[in-house]
Design a protein around this motif. Structure first.
Motif, PDB file in Angstrom:
ATOM      1  N   MET A  85       0.849  -1.181   0.000  1.00 34.75           N
ATOM      2  CA  MET A  85       0.000   0.000   0.000  1.00 34.75           C
ATOM      3  C   MET A  85       0.887   1.234   0.000  1.00 34.75           C
ATOM      4  SD  MET A  85      -2.833   1.418   2.768  1.00 34.75           S
ATOM      5  CE  MET A  85      -3.618  -0.149   2.858  1.00 34.75           C
ATOM      6  N   PHE A  86       0.560   2.170  -0.881  1.00 37.92           N
ATOM      7  CA  PHE A  86       1.323   3.407  -0.978  1.00 37.92           C
ATOM      8  C   PHE A  86       1.106   4.258   0.269  1.00 37.92           C
ATOM      9  CE2 PHE A  86       1.975   7.820  -2.053  1.00 37.92           C
ATOM     10  CZ  PHE A  86       3.201   7.771  -2.687  1.00 37.92           C
ATOM     11  N   GLN A  87       2.184   4.808   0.792  1.00 33.95           N
ATOM     12  CA  GLN A  87       2.107   5.671   1.970  1.00 33.95           C
ATOM     13  C   GLN A  87       2.947   6.922   1.701  1.00 33.95           C
ATOM     14  OE1 GLN A  87       0.327   5.255   4.952  1.00 33.95           O
ATOM     15  NE2 GLN A  87       1.005   7.327   5.352  1.00 33.95           N
ATOM     16  N   ALA A  88       2.303   8.071   1.650  1.00 33.59           N
ATOM     17  CA  ALA A  88       3.012   9.335   1.458  1.00 33.59           C
ATOM     18  C   ALA A  88       3.693   9.736   2.760  1.00 33.59           C
ATOM     19  CB  ALA A  88       2.039  10.426   1.013  1.00 33.59           C
ATOM     20  N   THR A  89       4.782  10.463   2.639  1.00 32.10           N
ATOM     21  CA  THR A  89       5.470  10.965   3.826  1.00 32.10           C
ATOM     22  C   THR A  89       4.736  12.201   4.340  1.00 32.10           C
ATOM     23  OG1 THR A  89       6.913  12.456   2.593  1.00 32.10           O
ATOM     24  CG2 THR A  89       7.684  10.172   2.902  1.00 32.10           C
ATOM     25  N   ASN A  90       4.972  12.531   5.586  1.00 32.35           N
ATOM     26  CA  ASN A  90       4.383  13.745   6.161  1.00 32.35           C
ATOM     27  C   ASN A  90       4.838  14.982   5.393  1.00 32.35           C
ATOM     28  OD1 ASN A  90       2.850  12.521   8.141  1.00 32.35           O
ATOM     29  ND2 ASN A  90       4.489  12.563   9.654  1.00 32.35           N
ATOM     30  N   GLU A  91       6.087  14.968   4.930  1.00 30.93           N
ATOM     31  CA  GLU A  91       6.615  16.098   4.158  1.00 30.93           C
ATOM     32  C   GLU A  91       5.852  16.254   2.842  1.00 30.93           C
ATOM     33  OE1 GLU A  91       8.680  13.631   5.431  1.00 30.93           O
ATOM     34  OE2 GLU A  91       9.300  14.818   7.164  1.00 30.93           O
ATOM     35  N   GLN A  92       5.574  15.126   2.174  1.00 30.41           N
ATOM     36  CA  GLN A  92       4.802  15.172   0.926  1.00 30.41           C
ATOM     37  C   GLN A  92       3.417  15.751   1.180  1.00 30.41           C
ATOM     38  OE1 GLN A  92       5.142  10.973  -0.339  1.00 30.41           O
ATOM     39  NE2 GLN A  92       5.498  11.756  -2.388  1.00 30.41           N
ATOM     40  N   ILE A  93       2.777  15.252   2.215  1.00 29.55           N
ATOM     41  CA  ILE A  93       1.415  15.696   2.526  1.00 29.55           C
ATOM     42  C   ILE A  93       1.390  17.186   2.838  1.00 29.55           C
ATOM     43  CG2 ILE A  93      -0.499  15.453   4.172  1.00 29.55           C
ATOM     44  CD1 ILE A  93       0.321  12.429   4.346  1.00 29.55           C
ATOM     45  N   GLN A  94       2.336  17.663   3.631  1.00 35.72           N
ATOM     46  CA  GLN A  94       2.397  19.092   3.958  1.00 35.72           C
ATOM     47  C   GLN A  94       2.657  19.931   2.710  1.00 35.72           C
ATOM     48  OE1 GLN A  94       1.304  20.296   6.802  1.00 35.72           O
ATOM     49  NE2 GLN A  94       0.975  18.154   7.338  1.00 35.72           N
TER      50      GLN A  94
ATOM     51  N   CYS B 167      -4.554   6.036  -2.311  1.00 35.45           N
ATOM     52  CA  CYS B 167      -4.193   7.149  -3.178  1.00 35.45           C
ATOM     53  C   CYS B 167      -4.472   8.455  -2.454  1.00 35.45           C
ATOM     54  CB  CYS B 167      -4.933   7.093  -4.512  1.00 35.45           C
ATOM     55  SG  CYS B 167      -6.714   7.366  -4.389  1.00 35.45           S
ATOM     56  N   TYR B 168      -3.820   9.505  -2.934  1.00 36.35           N
ATOM     57  CA  TYR B 168      -3.960  10.843  -2.362  1.00 36.35           C
ATOM     58  C   TYR B 168      -4.492  11.772  -3.442  1.00 36.35           C
ATOM     59  CZ  TYR B 168      -1.217   8.978   1.432  1.00 36.35           C
ATOM     60  OH  TYR B 168      -0.789   8.217   2.494  1.00 36.35           O
ATOM     61  N   LEU B 169      -5.495  12.540  -3.068  1.00 34.65           N
ATOM     62  CA  LEU B 169      -6.156  13.431  -4.012  1.00 34.65           C
ATOM     63  C   LEU B 169      -6.282  14.824  -3.411  1.00 34.65           C
ATOM     64  CD1 LEU B 169      -9.150  11.065  -4.853  1.00 34.65           C
ATOM     65  CD2 LEU B 169      -7.063  11.333  -6.183  1.00 34.65           C
ATOM     66  N   ARG B 170      -6.257  15.814  -4.277  1.00 35.52           N
ATOM     67  CA  ARG B 170      -6.541  17.178  -3.849  1.00 35.52           C
ATOM     68  C   ARG B 170      -8.037  17.415  -4.015  1.00 35.52           C
ATOM     69  NH1 ARG B 170      -7.708  20.610  -7.994  1.00 35.52           N
ATOM     70  NH2 ARG B 170      -7.026  20.008 -10.074  1.00 35.52           N
ATOM     71  N   LYS B 171      -8.536  18.431  -3.342  1.00 41.49           N
ATOM     72  CA  LYS B 171      -9.943  18.778  -3.449  1.00 41.49           C
ATOM     73  C   LYS B 171     -10.220  19.288  -4.861  1.00 41.49           C
ATOM     74  CE  LYS B 171     -13.384  21.640  -1.135  1.00 41.49           C
ATOM     75  NZ  LYS B 171     -13.592  22.554  -0.015  1.00 41.49           N
ATOM     76  N   PRO B 172     -11.274  18.797  -5.511  1.00 39.34           N
ATOM     77  CA  PRO B 172     -11.584  19.280  -6.860  1.00 39.34           C
ATOM     78  C   PRO B 172     -12.062  20.730  -6.835  1.00 39.34           C
ATOM     79  CG  PRO B 172     -13.280  17.758  -6.109  1.00 39.34           C
ATOM     80  CD  PRO B 172     -12.216  17.775  -5.065  1.00 39.34           C
ATOM     81  N   ASP B 173     -11.606  21.506  -7.788  1.00 41.31           N
ATOM     82  CA  ASP B 173     -12.053  22.890  -7.892  1.00 41.31           C
ATOM     83  C   ASP B 173     -13.207  22.970  -8.893  1.00 41.31           C
ATOM     84  OD1 ASP B 173     -10.802  22.701 -10.394  1.00 41.31           O
ATOM     85  OD2 ASP B 173      -9.057  23.850  -9.754  1.00 41.31           O
TER      86      ASP B 173
ATOM     87  N   TRP C 296      -5.626  13.590  -8.782  1.00 44.01           N
ATOM     88  CA  TRP C 296      -4.632  12.605  -8.343  1.00 44.01           C
ATOM     89  C   TRP C 296      -3.320  13.294  -7.986  1.00 44.01           C
ATOM     90  CZ3 TRP C 296      -5.210   7.339  -7.856  1.00 44.01           C
ATOM     91  CH2 TRP C 296      -4.048   6.567  -7.711  1.00 44.01           C
ATOM     92  N   LEU C 297      -2.816  12.989  -6.799  1.00 48.92           N
ATOM     93  CA  LEU C 297      -1.506  13.481  -6.377  1.00 48.92           C
ATOM     94  C   LEU C 297      -0.474  12.359  -6.420  1.00 48.92           C
ATOM     95  CD1 LEU C 297      -2.639  15.696  -3.366  1.00 48.92           C
ATOM     96  CD2 LEU C 297      -1.927  16.461  -5.643  1.00 48.92           C
ATOM     97  N   ASP C 298      -0.844  11.198  -5.875  1.00 50.04           N
ATOM     98  CA  ASP C 298       0.053  10.039  -5.888  1.00 50.04           C
ATOM     99  C   ASP C 298      -0.699   8.852  -5.322  1.00 50.04           C
ATOM    100  OD1 ASP C 298       2.345   8.559  -6.296  1.00 50.04           O
ATOM    101  OD2 ASP C 298       3.645   9.890  -5.139  1.00 50.04           O
ATOM    102  N   GLY C 299      -0.146   7.673  -5.531  1.00 47.96           N
ATOM    103  CA  GLY C 299      -0.772   6.493  -4.957  1.00 47.96           C
ATOM    104  C   GLY C 299      -0.595   5.264  -5.809  1.00 47.96           C
ATOM    105  N   ASP C 300      -1.292   4.218  -5.426  1.00 52.19           N
ATOM    106  CA  ASP C 300      -1.249   2.953  -6.152  1.00 52.19           C
ATOM    107  C   ASP C 300      -2.053   3.080  -7.437  1.00 52.19           C
ATOM    108  OD1 ASP C 300       0.234   1.185  -4.281  1.00 52.19           O
ATOM    109  OD2 ASP C 300      -1.459   1.604  -2.941  1.00 52.19           O
TER     110      ASP C 300
END
Length: 97
Positions: free
Chosen positions: A1-10, A29-35, A62-66
């Motif tokens: 499972m993909f795990q982003a670092t705290n630095e990436q998330i910030q 997966c990590y996603l940003r809020k849709p505009d 999509w920001l990153d993930g599996d």
């Protein structure tokens, strides 16, 4: 499972504002809020194919993930069921004057 670092998330939060993590079984997966632009594009794409709404939001936010979440139908459908929760709608009042 993909795990982003705290630095990436910030970093994502500084650049995009709200960041969301969707977990589907053993994938994430990590996603940003849709505009508004993404939501408009998704709505237009969804007129001919309702699945395109979720596909468009997932792809454009999509920001990153599996990658399986985008490619495998079972994972995609699991994630698609959560996408509407990323959109915050404020309560409005209408008053006739």
């Amino acid at each position: 499972m993909f795990q982003a670092t705290n630095e990436q998330i910030q970093s994502w939060k500084q650049k995009h504002g709200d960041v969301f993590r969707i977990v589907v079984e053993d994938k994430a997966c990590y996603l940003r809020k849709p505009d508004r632009k993404v939501l408009s594009y998704a709505a237009a794409a969804g007129k001919s194919d309702p699945m395109k709404v979720s596909e468009t939001i997932l792809k454009n936010c999509w920001l990153d993930g599996d990658e399986e979440i985008q490619k495998d139908d079972a994972y995609f459908l699991g994630a698609a069921g959560k996408l509407d929760q990323m959109v915050e709608v404020k309560e409005a009042e209408l008053e006739k004057l």
